[in-house]
Design an enzyme around this catalytic site. Structure first.
Site, mmCIF file in Angstrom:
data_model
loop_
_atom_site.group_PDB
_atom_site.id
_atom_site.type_symbol
_atom_site.label_atom_id
_atom_site.label_comp_id
_atom_site.label_asym_id
_atom_site.label_seq_id
_atom_site.Cartn_x
_atom_site.Cartn_y
_atom_site.Cartn_z
ATOM 1 N N GLU A 190 6.373 11.479 1.088
ATOM 2 C CA GLU A 190 6.084 11.852 2.230
ATOM 3 C C GLU A 190 5.233 10.916 2.953
ATOM 4 O O GLU A 190 4.324 10.125 2.436
ATOM 5 C CB GLU A 190 5.170 13.117 2.178
ATOM 6 C CG GLU A 190 4.522 13.785 3.742
ATOM 7 C CD GLU A 190 3.802 14.880 3.549
ATOM 8 O OE1 GLU A 190 4.142 15.733 2.602
ATOM 9 O OE2 GLU A 190 2.925 14.873 4.077
ATOM 10 N N GLU A 195 -2.143 12.405 11.307
ATOM 11 C CA GLU A 195 -2.609 13.796 11.187
ATOM 12 C C GLU A 195 -4.215 13.800 11.568
ATOM 13 O O GLU A 195 -5.017 12.748 11.557
ATOM 14 C CB GLU A 195 -2.773 14.500 9.864
ATOM 15 C CG GLU A 195 -1.368 14.503 9.130
ATOM 16 C CD GLU A 195 -1.405 15.053 7.823
ATOM 17 O OE1 GLU A 195 -1.186 16.444 7.541
ATOM 18 O OE2 GLU A 195 -1.771 14.312 6.911
#
Length: 515
Positions: A190, A195
């Site tokens: 991933e 974020e």
């Protein structure tokens, strides 16, 4: 607002004409060969480029400027589920125009406080049913992805956006593998481009760039860096550009062109392909945009829970662009941009496989990489190290305060035990279970974190009370019952016969795997 302009080439035709003059015996020839024609320049762009390559060598291969009046279904699809994202998040994702829409040349993703139900499985689960309502959430939001619409291996992936804020807000711009060639998450990797959680709460102003990889839970690992925008700027106050450049063996993170972090292949791995140094980040990935609410990470930053008064919140995206390196499309190398002022994150090395003719799992203490665990449907299975006296000294003592429980030694990573011959251990029964007449023991070995293989139950006779007994179990017999010896993480599982365990006290020592 930043807008992308495609370059055009003006085709010019310059014709030089010569006027005819006479007299004085002069003869001015008008030769057609003297007419100069400037041919249009040859377009030497690689076929996949949408514009001429930049000075760096990157060229645009995909973009969404969100300039229409609707989300482009040829570029994005909506995921629709209420699974909590695997992080105990509070939202249900849907395709409602109340939660995601295009307006004013922007994509808007909005999280709203409202109870909702929906599918309790992720969209890619083979049992996924869009009509399922077994999942629930207390917020609605949107999660868009380019899977099977835009999928790439290597390139520069860039977004300009303004982030939401408030306790419980969790916007993300990230990538997942399109085909899970190395196995389920995080075996196939991933890539988190951006974020942020709880912006403006207690002055929170970090953004994060992270990789996830390693082994199945709990052997999964991650590594990344946090970043503050210079000038005490908060990402929720204005638009900023977030990007990664991903090439073979290397991934770099950027904010507003500032290269702030780098990770390399010697700091990531997947236990599904330990012999491949670039795995799992050598496959095709797709883009994801979403706004989650709450969950394990936001609850551990600045505050706990969700501040309902902060919602609704919007994640506003100006554009998303994908570039690839014309220097080498296959590896993505040759177009790196850096100012040399960045953090090199060393990542995590894979756990070292056991070596030698013997793997000592327990010999008076639990030896790394193994740990003791237990499970019971009720009551408990308790473990402690005690002094058994005599020749044994410290041993492991297991007490069953249940009729349905197991105790086991387990590692976070799987290991290849196919060159080994036996699993051996010494065992003494201090207390028999309640029904001593039907007492027995059950042993097994598992590969829980790699597709769930198991040897199944391997029955053992209950030894005489207060007598040390040596057991030697052929690994091949466990393989014949279903164990995959190449990926064992749980080589020792022990219990009295199921349903007849209460009160049993066992002691174990010299637990090892031998060649």
């Amino acid at each position: 607002m930043s807008r992308f302009l495609f370059r055009t080439t003006t085709l010019a035709l310059a014709i030089a004409a010569t006027a005819c003059g006479g007299g004085g015996g002069s003869n001015n020839n008008n030769n057609d060969d003297d007419i100069g024609v400037v041919e249009p320049p040859v377009d030497e762009r690689p076929e996949r480029c949408l514009e001429d390559p930049m000075n760096s060598g990157y060229c645009l291969v995909w973009a969404d400027e969100f300039s229409g009046d609707a989300i482009d279904s040829e570029k994005w699809s909506h995921e629709k589920n209420c699974t909590g994202g695997g992080n105990n998040e509070a939202q249900c994702y849907n395709d409602s125009a109340d939660n995601s829409w295009v307006a004013d040349d922007m994509l808007h993703i909005k999280a709203v406080r409202e109870d909702a139900t929906g599918p309790g499985m992720v969209d890619d689960d083979p049992n996924y049913d869009p009509e399922d309502t077994s999942g629930s959430g207390t917020y609605t939001s949107a999660r868009l992805r380019t899977k099977n619409l835009g999928d790439w291996k290597y390139g520069r992936f860039e977004m300009r956006a303004k982030l939401p804020f408030g306790q419980g807000s969790w916007p993300a711009f990230w990538m997942l593998p399109t085909e899970w060639n190395y196995g389920g998450w995080p075996l196939s990797g991933e890539i988190d481009i951006l974020e942020a959680v709880n912006l403006k709460v207690g002055g929170e102003d970090h953004i994060h760039g992270t990789l996830h990889y390693g082994d199945n839970w709990p052997g999964n690992v991650y590594s990344g860096e946090a970043y503050r925008i210079p000038g005490d700027l908060n990402p929720a106050d204005d638009f900023h550009t977030y990007a990664v450049e991903w090439e073979e063996g290397e991934i770099r993170w950027y904010v507003d062109g500032d290269h702030y972090a780098i990770q390399k292949a010697d700091g990531w791995y997947t236990t599904a392909a330990l012999d491949n140094p670039n795995a799992p980040f050598d496959q095709t990935f797709h883009l994801i945009l979403n706004l989650a609410v709450g969950g394990d990470w936001p609850s551990n930053v600045n505050d706990t829970g969700i501040d309902e008064s902060a919602f609704p919140q919007e994640f506003i995206i100006d554009y998303v662009r994908v570039y690839q390196c014309t220097e080498d499309f296959e590896t993505g190398k040759g177009c790196a941009s850096t100012d040399g002022d960045f953090v090199y994150n060393e990542g995590t090395q894979p756990p070292q496989a056991p070596e030698g003719d013997e793997i000592a799992i327990f010999d008076g203490e639990v030896n790394a990489p193994y740990q003791w665990y237990s499970w019971s449907s009720f009551g408990s299975v308790d473990f402690e190290v005690v002094d058994a006296g005599g020749d044994y000294g410290d041993v492991g003592q297991i007490t069953y305060n249940t009729d349905e429980g197991i105790g086991f030694f387990q590692s976070e990573a799987t290991y290849d035990l196919s060159d080994y011959t036996y699993i051996e251990f010494d065992l003494r029964v201090l207390e028999e279970p309640a029904d001593a007449g039907s007492a027995g023991l059950t042993f097994r070995a598992d590969c829980i974190f790699n597709n769930g293989c198991t040897s199944g139950d391997y029955p053992l006779d209950m030894p005489a009370l207060d007598q040390w007994t040596h057991f030697q179990i052929p690994l091949m017999e466990l393989v014949n019952q279903g164990l995959n010896a190449e990926s064992v993480d749980t080589p020792f599982v022990i219990s009295p016969t199921w349903g007849n365990q209460m009160g049993a006290v066992l002691q174990v020592d010299n637990v090892r795997v031998v060649k």
